[in-house]
Design a protein around this motif. Structure first.
Motif, PDB file in Angstrom:
ATOM      1  N   GLU A   1       0.794  -1.219   0.000  1.00 52.00           N
ATOM      2  CA  GLU A   1       0.000   0.000   0.000  1.00 52.00           C
ATOM      3  C   GLU A   1       0.832   1.278   0.000  1.00 52.00           C
TER       4      GLU A   1
ATOM      5  N   ALA B   1      -0.673   4.981  -0.761  1.00 51.45           N
ATOM      6  CA  ALA B   1      -0.640   6.075   0.217  1.00 51.45           C
ATOM      7  C   ALA B   1      -0.029   7.331  -0.406  1.00 51.45           C
TER       8      ALA B   1
ATOM      9  N   ARG C   1       2.038   2.704   4.787  1.00 55.42           N
ATOM     10  CA  ARG C   1       1.113   3.822   4.598  1.00 55.42           C
ATOM     11  C   ARG C   1       1.787   5.134   5.000  1.00 55.42           C
TER      12      ARG C   1
ATOM     13  N   PHE D   1      -8.608   4.528   4.231  1.00 56.71           N
ATOM     14  CA  PHE D   1      -7.790   3.416   3.741  1.00 56.71           C
ATOM     15  C   PHE D   1      -8.546   2.127   3.993  1.00 56.71           C
TER      16      PHE D   1
END
Length: 337
Positions: free
Chosen positions: A173, A177, A206, A281
């Motif tokens: 991720e 992000a 993130r 998220f």
């Protein structure tokens, strides 16, 4: 089911089914795992070919650890948070398609006694193979403590667990992000604040993606606001942040955190997205139905769970969807007020 190049003996194999249906063996694997990425007409071709060949998948029995039960046990510290629950659902769906019994074991904490109790249970052959949801210190501790003879795949944060020589799968991720942060910057926000959820890593993916996006345009990097896993702790953590009129954009560690931020902003009399833009998220199922609908990063935890089971039984792993930003109504250009 054997995943060799062709059939062996009298028993039809996955590539025999693929040839009979006129599709790739990866497509047959998707049908076996009930993937939504297969068109209905293709699924029917594959199922008809299985019937004609009298094909019966047995890869779990052939590839799970010797002497261990035809089962998968999921070990997790939480069964209700969205990411954990969705991984568990993916494991259950894939296991059911393979004829595996799926069990769940909760590890109470990373305390040595709790980890040992979980490991003792998983070391019993009746537990079968193991999927560890290692998004937190408790899950990570179980992965590190499992004996070498226990077949295991861990679902982890991006990058995996350092110094662990076990199969690990994760959703990366970090880029998502960064994409979310750049989206806010491109709307005209001078910087983006970050409310972070707990992480097994010192700096989560993130947080790293957020920081890299800000650094890339020489934007101010505000202090990270640390929140817990639950909505109430996030709400308590952000009340001072949302009262600051200089704060116009917030990247939240997950959608639960975004819910807490939204409530705190409402109580502070600040409009979303008129005065403050927020990004979540995970893309929980209800995110599109918020008012305003939540801009968030979609995480394919369901696919991650399925992939963990396929990795356990040495089947072709269908890669989960890459994390990406879903733009809805909770982000806009900063107000001129």
């Amino acid at each position: 089911m054997d995943n060799s190049e062709g059939g062996t003996g009298d028993r039809p194999q996955i590539r025999d089914v693929a040839a009979a249906a006129g599709v790739s063996y990866q497509t047959v694997s998707r049908v076996l795992n009930n993937s939504p990425r297969v068109r209905p007409e293709t699924r029917r071709l594959v199922l008809d070919a299985m019937d004609r060949l009298r094909y019966r998948p047995n890869r779990a029995a052939q590839t799970l650890g010797s002497g261990r039960a035809n089962a998968v046990t999921v070990i997790t510290a939480n069964t209700t948070l969205y990411g954990y629950a969705a991984v568990l659902q993916g494991v259950e769906e894939a296991g059911r398609q393979l004829g595996l019994a799926v069990g769940v074991r909760v590890v109470e904490s990373e305390a040595a006694a709790d980890v040992r109790q979980a490991v003792d249970h998983l070391s019993d052959p009746s537990a079968g193979s193991v999927v560890v949801v290692a998004f937190d210190p408790a899950g990570a501790a179980v992965v590190r403590a499992l004996p070498a003879g226990v077949p295991v795949v861990a679902a982890t944060e991006a990058g995996g667990l350092p110094d662990v020589a076990r199969p690990m799968l994760f959703l990366d991720e970090r880029q998502a992000a960064a994409e979310a942060t750049r989206h806010l910057l491109e709307l005209g926000h001078r910087t983006v604040h970050h409310v972070a959820i707990p992480s097994e890593a010192r700096a989560s993916a993130r947080q790293s993606g957020w920081r890299e996006a800000l650094s890339g345009v020489d934007a101010e990097i505000p202090p990270v606001v640390a929140a817990g896993w639950d909505v109430a702790s996030a709400y308590r953590a952000v009340r001072e942040l949302v009262a600051d009129p200089a704060v116009t954009a917030i990247l939240c560690g997950n959608d639960d955190t975004a819910l807490a931020v939204r409530r705190a902003l409402y109580e502070a009399g600040r409009d979303v997205p008129g005065e403050v833009s927020i990004v979540g998220f995970d893309d929980v199922p209800g995110a599109a139905f918020w008012t305003p609908a939540l801009t968030t990063v979609r995480m394919d935890f369901l696919g991650l769970g399925r992939a963990c089971v396929n990795r356990l039984v040495d089947a072709p792993v269908i890669e989960p969807e890459v994390p990406h930003l879903v733009i809805r109504e909770s982000t806009a250009a900063p107000s001129s007020r």
